[in-house]
Write a protein that holds these residues in place. Structure first.
Motif, PDB file in Angstrom:
ATOM      1  N   ALA A   1      -8.475   6.563   2.191  1.00  0.00           N
ATOM      2  CA  ALA A   1      -9.881   6.327   2.149  1.00  0.00           C
ATOM      3  C   ALA A   1      -9.822   5.153   1.482  1.00  0.00           C
ATOM      4  CB  ALA A   1     -10.644   7.290   1.034  1.00  0.00           C
ATOM      5  N   ILE A   2      -9.173   4.712   0.585  1.00  0.00           N
ATOM      6  CA  ILE A   2      -8.605   3.524  -0.488  1.00  0.00           C
ATOM      7  C   ILE A   2      -8.161   1.669   0.637  1.00  0.00           C
ATOM      8  CG2 ILE A   2      -7.430   1.878  -2.063  1.00  0.00           C
ATOM      9  CD1 ILE A   2      -7.597   4.903  -3.497  1.00  0.00           C
ATOM     10  N   THR A   3      -7.564   2.601   1.766  1.00  0.00           N
ATOM     11  CA  THR A   3      -6.379   1.736   2.587  1.00  0.00           C
ATOM     12  C   THR A   3      -6.871   1.395   3.308  1.00  0.00           C
ATOM     13  OG1 THR A   3      -5.210   2.673   2.562  1.00  0.00           O
ATOM     14  CG2 THR A   3      -4.579   2.040   0.679  1.00  0.00           C
ATOM     15  N   GLY A   4      -7.720   2.958   4.001  1.00  0.00           N
ATOM     16  CA  GLY A   4      -8.238   2.051   5.670  1.00  0.00           C
ATOM     17  C   GLY A   4      -7.348   2.593   6.205  1.00  0.00           C
ATOM     18  N   ILE A   5      -5.425   2.922   6.040  1.00  0.00           N
ATOM     19  CA  ILE A   5      -4.552   3.177   6.981  1.00  0.00           C
ATOM     20  C   ILE A   5      -4.661   4.762   7.120  1.00  0.00           C
ATOM     21  CG2 ILE A   5      -2.108   3.098   6.603  1.00  0.00           C
ATOM     22  CD1 ILE A   5      -2.311   1.218   4.497  1.00  0.00           C
ATOM     23  N   THR A   6      -4.824   5.218   8.284  1.00  0.00           N
ATOM     24  CA  THR A   6      -4.357   6.541   8.701  1.00  0.00           C
ATOM     25  C   THR A   6      -3.005   6.884   9.324  1.00  0.00           C
ATOM     26  OG1 THR A   6      -4.527   5.618  11.292  1.00  0.00           O
ATOM     27  CG2 THR A   6      -6.588   6.584   9.382  1.00  0.00           C
ATOM     28  N   ASP A   7      -2.861   7.901   9.441  1.00  0.00           N
ATOM     29  CA  ASP A   7      -1.218   8.452   9.940  1.00  0.00           C
ATOM     30  C   ASP A   7      -1.251   7.980  11.388  1.00  0.00           C
ATOM     31  OD1 ASP A   7      -0.710  10.322   8.185  1.00  0.00           O
ATOM     32  OD2 ASP A   7      -2.571  11.759   8.915  1.00  0.00           O
ATOM     33  N   GLU A   8      -1.744   7.848  12.611  1.00  0.00           N
ATOM     34  CA  GLU A   8      -1.981   7.109  13.303  1.00  0.00           C
ATOM     35  C   GLU A   8      -1.203   4.877  13.213  1.00  0.00           C
ATOM     36  OE1 GLU A   8      -4.351  10.953  13.937  1.00  0.00           O
ATOM     37  OE2 GLU A   8      -4.979   9.085  12.322  1.00  0.00           O
ATOM     38  N   MET A   9      -2.223   5.279  12.349  1.00  0.00           N
ATOM     39  CA  MET A   9      -1.300   3.509  12.864  1.00  0.00           C
ATOM     40  C   MET A   9      -0.347   3.381  12.013  1.00  0.00           C
ATOM     41  SD  MET A   9      -4.749   2.393  10.051  1.00  0.00           S
ATOM     42  CE  MET A   9      -4.471   0.614   9.689  1.00  0.00           C
ATOM     43  N   VAL A  10       0.597   4.766  11.374  1.00  0.00           N
ATOM     44  CA  VAL A  10       1.387   4.611  10.926  1.00  0.00           C
ATOM     45  C   VAL A  10       2.289   5.037  11.760  1.00  0.00           C
ATOM     46  CG1 VAL A  10       1.075   3.619   8.679  1.00  0.00           C
ATOM     47  CG2 VAL A  10       1.670   6.293   9.078  1.00  0.00           C
TER      48      VAL A  10
ATOM     49  N   ILE B   1       3.599   2.901   2.709  1.00  0.00           N
ATOM     50  CA  ILE B   1       3.155   2.547   3.519  1.00  0.00           C
ATOM     51  C   ILE B   1       2.738   1.194   4.656  1.00  0.00           C
ATOM     52  CG2 ILE B   1       1.837   5.204   3.406  1.00  0.00           C
ATOM     53  CD1 ILE B   1      -0.301   3.845   3.101  1.00  0.00           C
ATOM     54  N   GLU B   2       2.711   0.260   3.361  1.00  0.00           N
ATOM     55  CA  GLU B   2       2.720  -0.948   4.003  1.00  0.00           C
ATOM     56  C   GLU B   2       3.336  -2.420   2.967  1.00  0.00           C
ATOM     57  OE1 GLU B   2      -1.110  -3.842   6.004  1.00  0.00           O
ATOM     58  OE2 GLU B   2      -1.516  -2.907   4.695  1.00  0.00           O
ATOM     59  N   LEU B   3       3.508  -2.771   3.611  1.00  0.00           N
ATOM     60  CA  LEU B   3       4.203  -4.583   3.410  1.00  0.00           C
ATOM     61  C   LEU B   3       3.294  -5.788   3.959  1.00  0.00           C
ATOM     62  CD1 LEU B   3       5.884  -5.546   0.762  1.00  0.00           C
ATOM     63  CD2 LEU B   3       7.925  -5.346   2.788  1.00  0.00           C
TER      64      LEU B   3
ATOM     65  N   ASP C   1       4.836   1.165   7.490  1.00  0.00           N
ATOM     66  CA  ASP C   1       6.101   2.201   7.530  1.00  0.00           C
ATOM     67  C   ASP C   1       5.863   4.301   7.041  1.00  0.00           C
ATOM     68  OD1 ASP C   1       9.249   1.588   6.525  1.00  0.00           O
ATOM     69  OD2 ASP C   1       8.802   3.442   5.445  1.00  0.00           O
ATOM     70  N   GLU C   2       6.520   4.662   8.264  1.00  0.00           N
ATOM     71  CA  GLU C   2       5.821   6.107   8.215  1.00  0.00           C
ATOM     72  C   GLU C   2       6.283   6.893   7.418  1.00  0.00           C
ATOM     73  OE1 GLU C   2       4.972   9.972  11.606  1.00  0.00           O
ATOM     74  OE2 GLU C   2       7.112   8.295  12.266  1.00  0.00           O
ATOM     75  N   PRO C   3       5.436   7.676   6.405  1.00  0.00           N
ATOM     76  CA  PRO C   3       6.413   8.098   4.999  1.00  0.00           C
ATOM     77  C   PRO C   3       6.768   9.723   5.936  1.00  0.00           C
ATOM     78  CG  PRO C   3       3.206   8.400   4.760  1.00  0.00           C
ATOM     79  CD  PRO C   3       3.885   7.292   6.261  1.00  0.00           C
ATOM     80  N   SER C   4       7.072  10.286   4.759  1.00  0.00           N
ATOM     81  CA  SER C   4       7.438  11.638   4.808  1.00  0.00           C
ATOM     82  C   SER C   4       6.389  12.685   5.201  1.00  0.00           C
ATOM     83  CB  SER C   4       9.112  11.972   4.332  1.00  0.00           C
ATOM     84  OG  SER C   4       8.159  11.999   3.154  1.00  0.00           O
ATOM     85  N   ALA C   5       5.600  12.272   4.633  1.00  0.00           N
ATOM     86  CA  ALA C   5       4.725  13.449   4.927  1.00  0.00           C
ATOM     87  C   ALA C   5       2.976  12.718   5.372  1.00  0.00           C
ATOM     88  CB  ALA C   5       3.888  14.618   4.008  1.00  0.00           C
ATOM     89  N   PRO C   6       2.322  13.777   5.630  1.00  0.00           N
ATOM     90  CA  PRO C   6       0.798  12.903   6.369  1.00  0.00           C
ATOM     91  C   PRO C   6       0.502  12.081   4.820  1.00  0.00           C
ATOM     92  CG  PRO C   6       0.921  14.699   6.337  1.00  0.00           C
ATOM     93  CD  PRO C   6       1.798  15.021   6.350  1.00  0.00           C
ATOM     94  N   ILE C   7      -0.644  10.973   4.568  1.00  0.00           N
ATOM     95  CA  ILE C   7      -0.824  10.132   4.226  1.00  0.00           C
ATOM     96  C   ILE C   7      -2.640  10.764   3.500  1.00  0.00           C
ATOM     97  CG2 ILE C   7      -2.514   7.809   3.486  1.00  0.00           C
ATOM     98  CD1 ILE C   7      -0.816   7.021   5.611  1.00  0.00           C
ATOM     99  N   PRO C   8      -2.231  10.886   2.052  1.00  0.00           N
ATOM    100  CA  PRO C   8      -3.504  12.041   1.854  1.00  0.00           C
ATOM    101  C   PRO C   8      -4.709  11.048   2.508  1.00  0.00           C
ATOM    102  CG  PRO C   8      -1.761  11.345  -0.010  1.00  0.00           C
ATOM    103  CD  PRO C   8      -1.122  10.733   1.177  1.00  0.00           C
ATOM    104  N   PRO C   9      -5.653  11.900   2.402  1.00  0.00           N
ATOM    105  CA  PRO C   9      -7.245  11.269   2.384  1.00  0.00           C
ATOM    106  C   PRO C   9      -7.355  10.165   1.490  1.00  0.00           C
ATOM    107  CG  PRO C   9      -7.108  13.848   2.586  1.00  0.00           C
ATOM    108  CD  PRO C   9      -5.761  13.773   1.741  1.00  0.00           C
TER     109      PRO C   9
ATOM    110  N   GLU D   1       0.911  -1.222   0.016  1.00  0.00           N
ATOM    111  CA  GLU D   1      -0.435   0.327  -0.065  1.00  0.00           C
ATOM    112  C   GLU D   1       1.164   1.046   0.144  1.00  0.00           C
ATOM    113  OE1 GLU D   1      -2.996  -0.197  -0.288  1.00  0.00           O
ATOM    114  OE2 GLU D   1      -3.879  -2.073   0.415  1.00  0.00           O
ATOM    115  N   THR D   2       0.698   2.009  -0.786  1.00  0.00           N
ATOM    116  CA  THR D   2       1.222   3.065  -1.071  1.00  0.00           C
ATOM    117  C   THR D   2       0.554   4.996  -0.635  1.00  0.00           C
ATOM    118  OG1 THR D   2       1.142   3.215  -3.546  1.00  0.00           O
ATOM    119  CG2 THR D   2       2.589   2.102  -2.432  1.00  0.00           C
ATOM    120  N   THR D   3       1.492   5.608  -0.357  1.00  0.00           N
ATOM    121  CA  THR D   3       1.131   7.082  -1.120  1.00  0.00           C
ATOM    122  C   THR D   3       0.099   6.956  -1.781  1.00  0.00           C
ATOM    123  OG1 THR D   3       2.930   9.005  -1.420  1.00  0.00           O
ATOM    124  CG2 THR D   3       2.417   7.751   1.323  1.00  0.00           C
ATOM    125  N   GLY D   4       0.410   6.887  -3.340  1.00  0.00           N
ATOM    126  CA  GLY D   4       0.014   6.885  -4.572  1.00  0.00           C
ATOM    127  C   GLY D   4       0.608   6.557  -6.064  1.00  0.00           C
ATOM    128  N   LEU D   5       0.501   6.692  -6.987  1.00  0.00           N
ATOM    129  CA  LEU D   5       0.791   5.618  -7.703  1.00  0.00           C
ATOM    130  C   LEU D   5       2.578   5.862  -8.536  1.00  0.00           C
ATOM    131  CD1 LEU D   5      -1.833   5.870  -9.945  1.00  0.00           C
ATOM    132  CD2 LEU D   5      -1.895   4.390  -8.538  1.00  0.00           C
TER     133      LEU D   5
END
Length: 298
Positions: A100-109, A62-64, A88-96, A50-54
């Motif tokens: 919405a697609i992955t269910g992964i929040t900033d708090e989780m990572v 953000i997840e493996l 894996d915590e990214p260098s910037a906040p996860i885009p909303p 799961e990633t922050t974009g394409l």
């Protein structure tokens, strides 16, 4: 409680024997086992990210999730060996929209890091990595962990013609339902467990597991034909033929291209000469194998 479960199982079995009903069972992940003794097996990895974009060049994982499994040379899965799941915590906040697609929040990572050494050790003895969109996952995985550059890769979404074998499409959820299961696709490793059951499903058209067909396809070389410097007005003809556009931003040609089997190369060149260039041409042709296919290095 045991009696209730037994009754439900008996009811499900009775319904499944009728052509008027289809029964879906909740997918329960297989319990990891040690490598079977006295049997020739190979090891594969099922992988999902799961990633922050394409964009594999700038977006972040953000997840493996991975499932390591053993299989026989003819493509029969004999068991799960191990699983891997990490944020894996990214260098910037996860885009909303990604949340919405992955269910992964900033708090989780928050504060989470994927252990690079652990990833390399997990995949070290595998001979093939399989993802349900290897054209996406391989590029990200190679950027983060060079060990994946040296592995053969297969794509369960594109290297099996699922419709030809009676499925409604290649989406993982559809395939899993077609094998008689459903699952809650919350985490990357959950999708890996789902893919394992899909690949273990015996195709009625072949009498062999789907994994056997995938391996057969992955082992065959393919040829990438580049239709460079074509007229803009011919793009619809190329698209109908199955060509895809590459914008050149990845270092490869800014051009239309198609992947064909070795046996189809002459027909493809004949099409380009007759329908696209209207003259004798020798288009650029690139040979791909499971070690280079789906890679940004290709």
């Amino acid at each position: 409680m045991l009696q209730h479960t037994t009754d439900l199982a008996a009811l499900a079995e009775a319904l499944s024997r009728s052509s008027d009903y289809r029964v879906l069972r909740r997918l329960v992940p297989r319990i990891p086992l040690s490598r079977p003794a006295g049997q020739e097996t190979r090891t594969g990895i099922l992988l999902d990210t799961e990633t922050t974009g394409l964009d594999h060049r700038k977006d972040e994982i953000i997840e493996l999730g991975m499932v390591k499994f053993d299989y026989t040379p003819d493509g029969r899965i004999v068991g799960v060996r191990d699983t891997f799941a990490a944020f894996d915590e990214p260098s910037a906040p996860i885009p909303p929209e990604i949340t919405a697609i992955t269910g992964i929040t900033d708090e989780m990572v928050a504060g989470q890091r994927i252990d690079d050494a652990a990833v390399s050790a997990f995949v070290d003895d595998a001979v093939i990595t399989i993802a349900h969109n290897s054209g996406f996952d391989r590029k990200f995985a190679e950027r983060y962990w060079p060990v994946f550059e040296h592995k053969a890769w297969g794509c369960s979404a594109t290297e099996i013609d699922w419709r030809e074998h009676g499925f409604a499409g290649a989406q993982l959820g559809y395939l899993l339902n077609g094998t008689g299961f459903f699952h809650q696709a919350h985490r990357a490793v959950d999708d890996c467990h789902a893919l394992l059951e899909v690949l273990d499903f015996v195709l009625p058209t072949t009498g062999a597991p789907a994994l056997a067909l995938l391996l057969e396809t992955a082992r065959r070389p393919t040829l990438r034909v580049w239709a460079e410097q074509t007229a803009f007005e011919l793009k619809d003809s190329l698209k109908r033929r199955g060509y895809r556009w590459n914008d050149g931003s990845d270092g490869r040609p800014k051009s239309w291209f198609i992947d064909v089997n070795e046996s189809g190369l002459d027909d493809e060149i004949a099409f380009l000469r007759a329908e696209i260039y209207m003259r004798e041409v020798e288009p650029s042709v690139q040979r791909l194998t499971a070690f280079t296919r789906f890679s940004c290095r290709a």
